[in-house]
Structures are given as C-alpha cells and as structure tokens.
Design an enzyme around this catalytic site. Structure first.
Site, PDB file in Angstrom:
ATOM      1  N   ASP A   1       0.901  -1.121  -0.758  1.00 53.21           N
ATOM      2  CA  ASP A   1       0.518   0.160  -0.080  1.00 53.21           C
ATOM      3  C   ASP A   1       1.093   1.471  -0.245  1.00 53.21           C
ATOM      4  O   ASP A   1       1.459   1.403   1.098  1.00 53.21           O
ATOM      5  CB  ASP A   1      -1.008   0.117   1.382  1.00 53.21           C
TER       6      ASP A   1
ATOM      7  N   THR B   1      -2.970   4.533  -3.960  1.00 50.36           N
ATOM      8  CA  THR B   1      -2.336   5.658  -3.447  1.00 50.36           C
ATOM      9  C   THR B   1      -1.047   5.476  -4.312  1.00 50.36           C
ATOM     10  O   THR B   1       0.080   6.926  -4.160  1.00 50.36           O
ATOM     11  CB  THR B   1      -1.155   5.454  -2.104  1.00 50.36           C
ATOM     12  N   THR B   2      -0.280   4.266  -5.053  1.00 52.17           N
ATOM     13  CA  THR B   2       1.031   3.561  -5.202  1.00 52.17           C
ATOM     14  C   THR B   2       1.026   4.677  -6.673  1.00 52.17           C
ATOM     15  O   THR B   2       2.349   4.912  -7.126  1.00 52.17           O
ATOM     16  CB  THR B   2       1.301   2.231  -5.725  1.00 52.17           C
TER      17      THR B   2
ATOM     18  N   ASP C   1      -9.068  -0.239   2.266  1.00 53.25           N
ATOM     19  CA  ASP C   1      -9.496   0.388   0.867  1.00 53.25           C
ATOM     20  C   ASP C   1     -10.603   0.096  -0.238  1.00 53.25           C
ATOM     21  O   ASP C   1     -10.663   0.795  -0.621  1.00 53.25           O
ATOM     22  CB  ASP C   1      -8.115  -0.109  -0.024  1.00 53.25           C
TER      23      ASP C   1
END
Length: 535
Positions: free
Chosen positions: A69, A102-103, A400
């Site tokens: 994550d 988020t990545t 998530d």
C-alpha cells in the site's frame, strides 16, 4: 554558498553563518528536486498493479511491516529529503480523500517529473512547463468524465460494487480470497450507508483482527466484537435478549476527594466498615438488577468482592472495555452510556438479541460477540490470518476496499482500470496539444507521454514486454475507438477491461491526476534551495 562582496572586494554577511549553509539555485536546484521526487516514485513503481511486489519495512524498534500500500510504505520509510516528503504528503492526501490509488499517484508524479526534466534540458522555462501540465491535466480530467460509465446498484444488486472492490483487492497479498473479502466489505458499507444522503460513516465499521485460523475464516458480524471476556469464569457464556447497562463509573465505593484517615481501633469498627462497603456494593448491584439489566459492560475494573457479588446475583459483567468500543456498543444496541449509578433508568439500557463468548483454537483467547442488535448500523469485520503481518496487511486492504465502496455510493461513476483510462487520456491530450500555440504545446505532449508510464509499469510488473504491449494496446484503442482496452496483467488473452471486470472509481482517477499535477507544479516552481550544512 555564494558570498556577497562589496566594491572593495571584502565579503560581507547577509545570511547568518553563511559559510556553513549550502545553496542550490536555478536549474541545479530543479534537477536535484526532480531527482529526489523520482527516487521516491521508483521505489513504489514495482508495487503497482495485480502483480506488484511487496515491500518489507523494519521500524527502529524492530517491528516488521510487509505491505504494498503506497501510503503505508511512504509513511514508514522515514524520509529525510524535503521534496521526498512532498511525495509522502501526496500519497497521504490521496489516502485520506479517496483511500485507494496511493501507489499510482506517486508513480504518476514521478513520470511527470521525468518529462519535466527533459523539457528543462531543452531550455523551456519551468513556469511554462507547469502551465502546460495544468492545461493538460484539465483536458485529461474532462476526458475521464466522457469515458466514465455510471452503474446502478441497490441493496439487492451489489455485484457492480463487489467487482470494483475486487479490482482493489487484486493487487494485495489477499487476492486469493478477494471475492469473499470484497463481498464482506460491500455488505459492511451497505449496512452502515445512508443511501438517501449518499453518505457512509466508516467509523461505524470496526475492523478487528486475531492471529490464527486462515484468511477464509474472516467474517462480517452484524454487531460488535470486543476483545474481552466475562469478568468471572463461572458467569454464563451466552445471554439471549440481553439488556445491557453501559457504565463509565467504577464498581467500587467512592473515594473522598480530600485527604482522609480512618482510625479503626476495635474489631467492631472494622466489621461496621466492611458491612458498609458490602452494603454499598449490594446497592450498586441491586440498582443494576432493578433496572432490568442482564449484562453490565463497564469501562473500569472492579475488585474481586464486586465480581463475586455480581456472580452471586447472576449479573454477568465485562470490565475494562475501551471508550471507542463503548461508543460503538452504545450505537449498535441503542443504549446510553451512563456515568453515575444514580442515573440508571430502564430506557438507558441497550438491547441485543444475543451476547456470546467465543474461544479460539487451543489458546485461552476469548472474545465477546454482541449480535442481533436493536440498531444494526454498527458492524464488525473480524479478520483471521496465519500471522500478525497478514492480519495487518488484510486490515489495510479491507480499508482500501471499504473506501472504494464508500466512494461508489457517493458517486457511482467508474472508469476502467488496467491502464486503459491513462492510455485513453494520453491519446486525447496528444490530440488536443496541436490546438495550443506556444511552448505549452511541448509540455502538453510531455504530459501525454508521462500518462503512459502507469500502463508501462503495469506491463513491466506483470513480466510482459513493456513497449510492445503498451504500443499494441494504444494502437488498438485508436483503431477500434475503444477507450476500454488496457494491459492484460492476468494473461487472460483479452485486452478489453469490460470483459475482465477491472473497474476503478472516477473520482479516484481524477484526484490522482489533479494531485500529481499540483505537486509537480510546486516542485518545478522552486529555484533556490538553502539548507543548513551537515555537521
């Protein structure tokens, strides 16, 4: 540090301790900043997509975290460089606002920086690059609106929601039982969602984990699970139709606030004192019984005497329950939290259909399940896993998935994943670039090239030939005018993402583009870095 000299060639001081400070200016500063930003993006690049790798991070006190994550990796990395900190902030704000992607947002920002560096080397002014990027991101966001699709779902038809959550979970460790976890996440969100107001309060979903068992044992409980057991081993382990008194006052005689001393010089006095205390306990227990409580949940502890009395009077009790859990229990059972015994009334009791204590495996671990509550708006996702790291990573993955389900309830537009949305935006931005005269045109083209870095990373992580795969998909999109062709990461043989059921939320994608562009614009505008020298 560049010193300043007067007309006689004598140095004079402008900045305190200027000989000890280092200073980068102009193109050097921009290049150093871009290099720092790209270094962070490079770390996350390999953990993008369903075949992305995980990172193992060890904290100073020896705790190990294994995760892919993006936000968690950057949080734990303890970055020192200022520009790298901006990238950490970037992924954190994506996490707070959307919860997923988020990545991708960091990888995207890294790609923009890479393209910006090439333009700087050609001698284009950073402000013009930033403005070109700004225009291009506007084109891309509008294009996303056009290719997005709305889908309908209801309490009965949850399949579209489950499919989107499965896309999120497929890039995590837990992808082997992504179907079950996605269903759990969607049901949990729908249980607490307010579909009229299109709002979801994720605080009402408690995610509890326990090491042991296997991932498939993860379950959704319409009620609350508390990591506590009954205060006395002989109290009943199962209470049906429980009336719950939720107390925040301790089960012991009140202590006077002032300093005091009790002189006891005879046995009689001691006996009376003990009688007094016992009577006090008796009254307390009696009050709970009179109101009709069949279970007491207390925030504080109580000593053995109170425990014994409660046991004697058939009043099961749970002690040392945390404040957040008390609030959730109160919400779920419809009870009120009572701060003083004097205020206990029957209407303040919470109602639950079943309270049971469950023990796990051969260990002495027991947990309390409070189910069939009066108000089922509070639910618990109870995660099992082989070791602590799996449980922690599953918690992050579930978070998530919950965020994705919440975003879909707020705004039910989706775009297709697998890099298809990025390639489609890239084609649209490329086509729009010719309409702009001036240097910005170059920046807009560079933006279009940078957008292809996400599908490139996906293809690379899936072990495919990067350039061949991406160019094939791009030409297919243009030829068939089909914006849903993406990278076939799972090697199914179809590039149409509609058939592979790879969805992403529209607001998540738009947020990624806007945030990445803002950060890159900010980094490009810095042309002077003054920092204290290292000792």
């Amino acid at each position: 540090m560049a010193l300043a000299f007067d007309e006689f060639g004598r140095p004079f001081i402008i900045i305190r301790e200027q000989e000890q400070k280092t200073r980068l200016r102009g193109i050097e500063a921009q290049k150093a900043n871009i290099a720092a930003g790209r270094a962070v993006a490079r770390i996350l690049r390999t953990s993008l997509g369903p075949k992305g790798m995980d990172k193992m991070l060890q904290s100073p006190d020896g705790d190990v975290t294994i995760t892919n994550d993006g936000a968690t990796i950057l949080e734990q990395m303890d970055v020192d460089n200022q520009i790298a900190k901006l990238m950490v902030e970037l992924s954190r704000s994506q996490d707070y606002e959307i919860g997923d992607g988020t990545t991708g947002v960091v990888v995207m920002a890294g790609a923009f920086l890479e393209q910006a560096e090439r333009l700087l080397e050609r001698g284009i002014h950073p402000i013009r690059i930033a403005e070109g990027f700004e225009m291009a991101s506007r084109i891309a966001v509008e294009h996303l609106e056009r290719i997005a699709q709305k889908f309908e779902f209801g309490q009965q038809n949850i399949e579209p929601l489950v499919q989107t959550c499965m896309t999120t979970l497929s890039s995590k460790i837990v992808n082997r039982c992504k179907r079950d976890l996605a269903e759990i996440a969607v049901k949990a969100v729908l249980a607490v969602a307010d579909l009229e107001r299109k709002d979801v309060n994720l605080d009402l979903i408690k995610v509890e984990g326990k090491v042991g068992g296997k991932l498939e044992d993860t379950e959704l409980i319409y009620g609350i699970v508390v990591d506590k057991d009954m205060s006395h081993p002989q109290m009943p382990k199962r209470i049906e139709d429980a009336n719950i008194a939720i107390l925040t006052c301790p089960f012991e005689p009140p202590k006077p606030k002032t300093k005091h001393k009790v002189d006891i010089d005879s046995v009689e006095k001691f006996q009376t004192l003990r009688e007094q205390e016992r009577k006090y306990f008796d009254d307390m227990v009696q009050k709970c019984k009179d109101v009709g409580a069949s279970l007491v949940i207390c925030q504080w502890g109580f000593d053995d005497e109170a425990n014994h009395l409660l046991m004697h009077r058939n009043l099961p009790a749970v002690r040392w329950v945390g404040g957040v859990e008390l609030e959730l229990i109160a919400i779920a059972t419809g009870g009120r939290i009572v701060p003083r015994f004097q205020e206990l009334t029957p209407e303040k009791l919470g109602k639950a259909g079943l309270v049971r204590e469950k023990s796990f495996g051969t260990t002495k671990d027991r947990m309390l399940y409070i189910e069939h509550c009066a108000n089922s708006r509070a639910v618990t996702i109870f995660i099992r896993g082989g070791n602590k790291m799996i449980v922690e990573e599953t918690k992050r993955s579930i978070h998530d998935a919950l965020c994705v389900a919440r975003n879909l309830i707020r705004n039910n537009s989706i775009v297709y994943g697998g890099g298809s949305a990025e390639i489609s935006c890239s084609i649209a931005v490329e086509a729009a670039a010719d309409k702009y005269p001036g240097v910005e045109q170059y920046a807009i083209r560079a933006f279009a090239d940078a957008l292809e870095s996400i599908p490139m990373a996906l293809a690379e992580n899936s072990g495919l030939q990067t350039i061949e795969t991406v160019s094939a998909v791009k030409s297919q999109q243009i030829k068939e005018n089909n914006p849903y062709c993406g990278i076939d990461c799972n090697d199914v043989g179809i590039t149409d993402m509609r058939e592979q059921n790879v969805f992403e939320t529209l607001i998540g994608k738009q947020q990624q583009l806007l945030l990445a562009t803002q950060v890159v614009k900010m980094i490009l505008k810095i042309d002077d870095v003054i920092s204290p020298s290292e000792y």
